[in-house]
Design a protein around this motif. Structure first.
Motif, PDB file in Angstrom:
ATOM      1  N   ARG A  35       0.981  -1.306  -0.098  1.00 28.66           N
ATOM      2  CA  ARG A  35      -0.033  -0.041  -0.133  1.00 28.66           C
ATOM      3  C   ARG A  35       1.077   1.405   0.178  1.00 28.66           C
ATOM      4  O   ARG A  35       0.564   2.235  -0.786  1.00 28.66           O
ATOM      5  CB  ARG A  35      -1.102   0.021   1.374  1.00 28.66           C
ATOM      6  CG  ARG A  35      -1.996  -0.789   1.108  1.00 28.66           C
ATOM      7  CD  ARG A  35      -3.177  -0.604   2.091  1.00 28.66           C
ATOM      8  NE  ARG A  35      -2.658  -0.550   3.407  1.00 28.66           N
ATOM      9  CZ  ARG A  35      -2.580  -1.542   4.344  1.00 28.66           C
ATOM     10  NH1 ARG A  35      -3.006  -2.703   3.727  1.00 28.66           N
ATOM     11  NH2 ARG A  35      -2.322  -1.622   5.434  1.00 28.66           N
ATOM     12  N   SER A  83      -5.139 -11.040  13.666  1.00 31.79           N
ATOM     13  CA  SER A  83      -6.388 -10.465  14.086  1.00 31.79           C
ATOM     14  C   SER A  83      -6.857 -10.990  15.250  1.00 31.79           C
ATOM     15  O   SER A  83      -7.005 -12.152  15.591  1.00 31.79           O
ATOM     16  CB  SER A  83      -7.327 -10.661  12.648  1.00 31.79           C
ATOM     17  OG  SER A  83      -8.362 -10.001  12.880  1.00 31.79           O
ATOM     18  N   GLU A  97      -6.580  -5.680  13.904  1.00 36.94           N
ATOM     19  CA  GLU A  97      -5.573  -6.411  13.202  1.00 36.94           C
ATOM     20  C   GLU A  97      -4.283  -5.703  13.747  1.00 36.94           C
ATOM     21  O   GLU A  97      -4.078  -4.384  13.660  1.00 36.94           O
ATOM     22  CB  GLU A  97      -5.628  -6.030  11.810  1.00 36.94           C
ATOM     23  CG  GLU A  97      -4.328  -6.767  10.940  1.00 36.94           C
ATOM     24  CD  GLU A  97      -4.749  -6.605   9.407  1.00 36.94           C
ATOM     25  OE1 GLU A  97      -3.842  -6.713   8.690  1.00 36.94           O
ATOM     26  OE2 GLU A  97      -6.008  -6.325   9.085  1.00 36.94           O
ATOM     27  N   GLU A 105      -4.611   1.687  10.076  1.00 40.20           N
ATOM     28  CA  GLU A 105      -5.711   2.247   9.104  1.00 40.20           C
ATOM     29  C   GLU A 105      -6.988   2.107  10.121  1.00 40.20           C
ATOM     30  O   GLU A 105      -7.498   0.993  10.019  1.00 40.20           O
ATOM     31  CB  GLU A 105      -5.924   1.753   7.910  1.00 40.20           C
ATOM     32  CG  GLU A 105      -5.022   1.890   6.738  1.00 40.20           C
ATOM     33  CD  GLU A 105      -5.452   1.956   5.323  1.00 40.20           C
ATOM     34  OE1 GLU A 105      -6.654   1.732   5.371  1.00 40.20           O
ATOM     35  OE2 GLU A 105      -4.330   1.430   4.523  1.00 40.20           O
ATOM     36  N   ARG A 108     -10.078   0.347   9.207  1.00 43.29           N
ATOM     37  CA  ARG A 108      -9.908  -0.943   9.016  1.00 43.29           C
ATOM     38  C   ARG A 108      -9.662  -1.721  10.198  1.00 43.29           C
ATOM     39  O   ARG A 108      -9.318  -3.255  10.095  1.00 43.29           O
ATOM     40  CB  ARG A 108      -8.606  -1.223   7.741  1.00 43.29           C
ATOM     41  CG  ARG A 108      -9.248  -0.560   6.646  1.00 43.29           C
ATOM     42  CD  ARG A 108      -8.162  -1.049   5.670  1.00 43.29           C
ATOM     43  NE  ARG A 108      -7.837  -2.327   5.205  1.00 43.29           N
ATOM     44  CZ  ARG A 108      -6.968  -2.960   4.402  1.00 43.29           C
ATOM     45  NH1 ARG A 108      -6.108  -2.002   3.743  1.00 43.29           N
ATOM     46  NH2 ARG A 108      -6.617  -4.106   4.068  1.00 43.29           N
ATOM     47  N   GLN A 109      -9.667  -1.050  11.173  1.00 47.88           N
ATOM     48  CA  GLN A 109      -9.297  -1.702  12.788  1.00 47.88           C
ATOM     49  C   GLN A 109      -8.075  -2.107  12.871  1.00 47.88           C
ATOM     50  O   GLN A 109      -7.866  -3.082  13.456  1.00 47.88           O
ATOM     51  CB  GLN A 109     -10.347  -2.845  13.057  1.00 47.88           C
ATOM     52  CG  GLN A 109     -11.671  -2.269  12.902  1.00 47.88           C
ATOM     53  CD  GLN A 109     -12.071  -1.332  14.254  1.00 47.88           C
ATOM     54  OE1 GLN A 109     -12.463  -0.256  13.796  1.00 47.88           O
ATOM     55  NE2 GLN A 109     -12.054  -1.726  15.291  1.00 47.88           N
ATOM     56  N   GLN A 110      -6.943  -1.432  12.167  1.00 49.84           N
ATOM     57  CA  GLN A 110      -5.700  -1.741  12.090  1.00 49.84           C
ATOM     58  C   GLN A 110      -5.212  -0.952  13.206  1.00 49.84           C
ATOM     59  O   GLN A 110      -5.013   0.284  13.290  1.00 49.84           O
ATOM     60  CB  GLN A 110      -4.852  -1.562  10.902  1.00 49.84           C
ATOM     61  CG  GLN A 110      -5.390  -2.632   9.754  1.00 49.84           C
ATOM     62  CD  GLN A 110      -4.776  -2.620   8.541  1.00 49.84           C
ATOM     63  OE1 GLN A 110      -4.573  -1.404   8.032  1.00 49.84           O
ATOM     64  NE2 GLN A 110      -4.558  -3.542   7.832  1.00 49.84           N
TER      65      GLN A 110
END
Length: 151
Positions: A35, A83, A97, A105, A108-110
């Motif tokens: 990314r 995760s 994650e 991010e 994105r729950q990162q």
């Protein structure tokens, strides 16, 4: 009077000396690296804005200071690239994650492996109770599932 309330433009330093030094050897997932490289390629297109050019310089520094760390799911425990799903006392589930600091991010729950939530979860496995220290207050959760994060 504070500069925030004046019309004066504060010049933004340009060049490598304008960027703060970074830690070396920070972990990143393969997906996160891809990314960041894609973002840099997009910013390197002809005619980038001044903000885009600055972001590109930051990305170049980031890419020089990261290394790919493979996901780690040993003995069902939370580790880098996993995760983890937790459940609070009201039955609400949240998944996180665990990723490197440069690829976080929130949408994105990162979360960063260096974050307080990730540090509390590292090494835990399904069934373990954990107290998560958050800005809006501590909460006790139970780890429900730990899996390798999707790429």
């Amino acid at each position: 009077m504070s500069k925030a309330f004046t019309d004066e433009e504060t010049p933004v330093p340009d060049g490598p000396e304008a960027l703060p030094p970074r830690e070396r050897d920070l972990p990143i997932t393969r997906a996160g690296l891809a990314r960041l490289r894609a973002e840099l390629a997009e910013l390197s297109a002809p005619g980038p804005s001044e903000i885009g050019a600055r972001r590109a310089r930051v990305l170049v520094q980031v890419l020089k200071s990261v290394y790919v760390q493979e996901p780690s799911l040993i003995d069902g425990r939370v580790g880098f690239g996993t995760s983890v799903t937790v459940e609070d006392a009201d039955g609400r589930r949240t998944s996180y994650e665990i990723v490197g600091p440069d690829e976080v991010e929130p949408a994105r729950q990162q979360i960063s492996i260096a974050s307080p939530v990730a540090r509390a979860l590292l090494g835990k496995r399904a069934g373990d109770a954990v107290v998560l220290r958050r800005p809006r207050g501590d909460i006790e959760v139970t780890v429900v599932a730990v899996t390798l994060a999707p790429e």
